[in-house]
Design an enzyme around this catalytic site. Structure first.
Site, PDB file in Angstrom:
ATOM      1  N   GLY A  59       7.040   7.773   0.005  1.00  0.00           N
ATOM      2  CA  GLY A  59       8.502   8.283  -0.738  1.00  0.00           C
ATOM      3  C   GLY A  59       9.378   8.086   0.575  1.00  0.00           C
ATOM      4  CB  CYS A  86       4.025   5.361   3.603  1.00  0.00           C
ATOM      5  SG  CYS A  86       5.505   4.985   4.441  1.00  0.00           S
ATOM      6  CE1 TYR A  87       7.723  12.898   2.786  1.00  0.00           C
ATOM      7  CE2 TYR A  87       6.484  13.100   0.589  1.00  0.00           C
ATOM      8  CZ  TYR A  87       7.572  13.664   1.682  1.00  0.00           C
ATOM      9  OH  TYR A  87       7.618  14.955   1.414  1.00  0.00           O
ATOM     10  CG  HIS A 173       3.359   0.795   1.851  1.00  0.00           C
ATOM     11  ND1 HIS A 173       3.703   1.602   0.943  1.00  0.00           N
ATOM     12  CD2 HIS A 173       4.354   0.943   2.696  1.00  0.00           C
ATOM     13  CE1 HIS A 173       4.538   2.528   1.379  1.00  0.00           C
ATOM     14  NE2 HIS A 173       4.942   2.063   2.458  1.00  0.00           N
ATOM     15  CD  GLU A 175       1.097   0.624  -1.668  1.00  0.00           C
ATOM     16  OE1 GLU A 175       0.280   0.599  -0.708  1.00  0.00           O
ATOM     17  OE2 GLU A 175       2.072   1.388  -1.292  1.00  0.00           O
ATOM     18  CB  SER A 227      11.536  -9.658 -29.933  1.00  0.00           C
ATOM     19  OG  SER A 227      10.413  -9.773 -29.153  1.00  0.00           O
ATOM     20  CG  ASP A 231       5.622  -7.023 -24.157  1.00  0.00           C
ATOM     21  OD1 ASP A 231       4.400  -7.333 -23.755  1.00  0.00           O
ATOM     22  OD2 ASP A 231       6.794  -7.183 -23.530  1.00  0.00           O
ATOM     23  CE  LYS A 370       5.749  -9.634 -20.706  1.00  0.00           C
ATOM     24  NZ  LYS A 370       6.436  -9.456 -22.204  1.00  0.00           N
TER      25      LYS A 370
END
Ligand code: XMP
Length: 514
Positions: A59, A86-87, A173, A175, A227, A231, A370
């Site tokens: 954060g 991290c934070y 991080h 990730e 559309s 999705d 997706k």
């Protein structure tokens, strides 16, 4: 059977959603909750999932800030393993009496970390690892019940563990893809420490989604914004299973579709057993966009026009609800979280007008990515022409024409897009690509065609690979193919004098130009 899950506490970090994403890639369910979630709320979640671990995200705050985000300390009594990133790492240390040094010297980017003890979260790692750091503050002192596991030149306590409790902290991080063994670190937490079983599949949620739609809507009528993309098509099929004839699928042709698209969509959906309504609205959209050059304004105008058309049809058929195929990345980029920034206004999220004549907007896929939606679509038996279609933005070619949208520019970008598609698809390259398309830039340049001066448009080609559109890499398309695309575009479209290839990753660019 209850699924194992890891819960991510959101402290406003820009990579928070990526943590959840990485966990789900390991086939373990994960959900993001606000950082002040109470033990009582965790108990409620426990009715649905076996909560095996908690991750505190990063954060932008400093733990000493007056209004810095905090967590409910009783979470520590649940005896669920917690990993702070991290934070989150600083916050755990701080709450146990550790000292945090306020960041004078920042550590940002790829950093070499020395692994002092390759145990628990760091087991199986080398002595030195390349990791992604993005912090100012750092933990500089820990109480004796903690043990330091790693350090960097600037950061003496880059990773730690509690000696008795299942509490861990990492300053970097894992990730982010730039942390070379980030996945290994997260897997150590997910599987070795939390002992999760990898048994989550997006498809497992099909029945739940259908049931939830039934509960919200009951016997009323719903219109779905269709559309023709993966999705909205998947959302339509799920909704039609829940609502049958009480569902009306509306396809709006705003005039910014690719060549042949409106026909493909009408022909495909007329075959499905659903109420399908196609609306021709080219003139209306073009008029509203006249003179508009700002991309965000374009998106808002398009979002508003869509809604006004849907409201009109809803009134006609007596529908109270609007259902949309919004997915998780649409919401992230539209900045739906408390502390996160807006990247662009997705027409179906932040682009909606504030006053809407619907009881509710239903978004059954709003928590999925997706590729997960593709898995659901496959399970629903949707044909390959739909499950393998490249993503196409709701505002269509209007956001691939930089600057004002005019009929001439639409014609040019449509032709260029058709050429790119044909050249890529005839070589079967499309199956490994996320998107491949043409952009009409706002730059004109001098050329020479047939011995005469020409002054025309510059078309940019964008071909990208991605897993979930949150990050993307430009594709190293061979020069031969690019040459053929360029030659065909300049030969077949007299208004174009120059073709360029976009070699920017996301980040720092986005996939679409606007
Ligand atoms: P960006 O350009 O933000 O796009 O990297 C990420 C993915 O989202 C698609 N996209 C949109 N889809 N409405 C949509 O339904 C939108 O307003 C929109 N804008 C971008 C884009 O094509 C890419 O796949």
């Amino acid at each position: 059977m209850k699924l194992d899950a890891i819960i991510v506490f959101d402290f406003g970090g820009q990579y928070c959603h990526l943590i959840r994403r990485r966990i789900r890639e390991q086939k373990v369910y994960s959900e993001i909750v606000t950082c002040d979630t109470s033990p009582g709320q965790i108990e409620i979640l426990r009715n649905k999932f076996n909560i095996k671990g908690i991750i505190f995200s990063g954060g932008p705050s400093s733990v000493y800030d007056f209004d810095s985000p905090k967590f409910n300390l009783k979470i520590l009594d649940l005896n669920i393993p917690i990993l702070g990133l991290c934070y989150g790492h600083q916050l755990i240390a701080f709450n146990f009496g550790g000292k945090i040094a306020l960041g004078k010297k920042k550590e940002y980017g790829i950093t070499q970390v020395i692994i002092d003890k390759p145990a628990d979260i760091l087991s199986g790692l080398k002595k030195e690892e390349k990791v992604w750091m993005s912090h100012g503050d750092k933990v500089c002192n820990l109480p004796s019940e903690f043990e330091v596991l790693a350090h960097t030149e600037n950061c003496p306590i880059a990773a730690f563990r509690h000696k008795e409790k299942p509490l861990y902290g990492i300053q970097w991080h894992p990730e982010v893809i730039h942390t070379e063994n980030g996945m290994k670190m997260l897997c150590n937490f997910i599987f070795k420490i939390c002992k999760c079983k990898a048994n989550w599949k997006a498809e497992a949620f099909i029945e739940d989604i259908i049931e939830k739609i039934k509960q919200i809507v009951d016997k009323e009528k719903v219109i779905v914004a269709l559309s023709g993309g993966i999705d909205s098509t998947t959302a339509t099929i799920l909704a039609s299973k829940a609502l049958e004839k009480n569902l009306y699928a509306i396809f709006v042709d705003h005039g910014f579709m690719r060549d042949g698209e409106p026909e493909f969509i009408s022909n495909t959906f007329k075959k499905f057993d659903i109420n399908f309504i196609s609306v021709e609205a080219k003139k209306r959209f073009l008029e509203e966009l006249k003179g508009i050059t700002d991309p965000e304004e374009k998106r808002r105008i398009i979002g508003k026009e869509f809604i006004r058309i849907f409201e009109k049809i809803a009134k006609k058929v007596g529908a109270q609800y609007l259902l949309q195929g919004t997915i998780y990345p649409d919401r992230i980029e539209s900045g739906f979280r408390k502390h996160s920034d807006k990247i662009k206004t997705h027409h179906n999220v932040a682009g909606l007008p504030t006053k809407i004549k619907f009881k509710k907007i239903i978004e059954p896929l709003k928590d999925f990515y997706k590729d997960e939606v593709r898995d659901i679509a496959k399970k629903l038996g949707l044909p390959k022409e739909i499950t393998l279609r490249q993503p196409f933005p709701g505002p269509g070619l209007a956001v691939r024409i930089v600057g004002e949208v005019t009929p001439e520019k639409i014609r040019v970008v449509k032709k260029a897009d058709k050429i790119v598609r044909e050249e890529i698809e005839k070589r079967n390259l499309n199956e490994n690509l996320w998107q491949y398309f043409a952009i009409l830039t706002d730059t004109k340049s001098t050329g020479v065609k047939g011995d005469a001066r020409a002054y025309g448009y510059t078309v940019a080609i964008r071909v990208v690979e991605s897993k979930e559109a949150m990050t993307a890499s430009f594709t190293r398309v061979s020069y031969d193919i690019l040459e053929e695309i360029s030659t065909n575009i300049t030969n077949e479209i007299p208004e174009v004098t120059r073709v360029v290839y976009d070699i920017t990753h996301k980040p720092p660019a986005t996939i679409e130009w606007e």
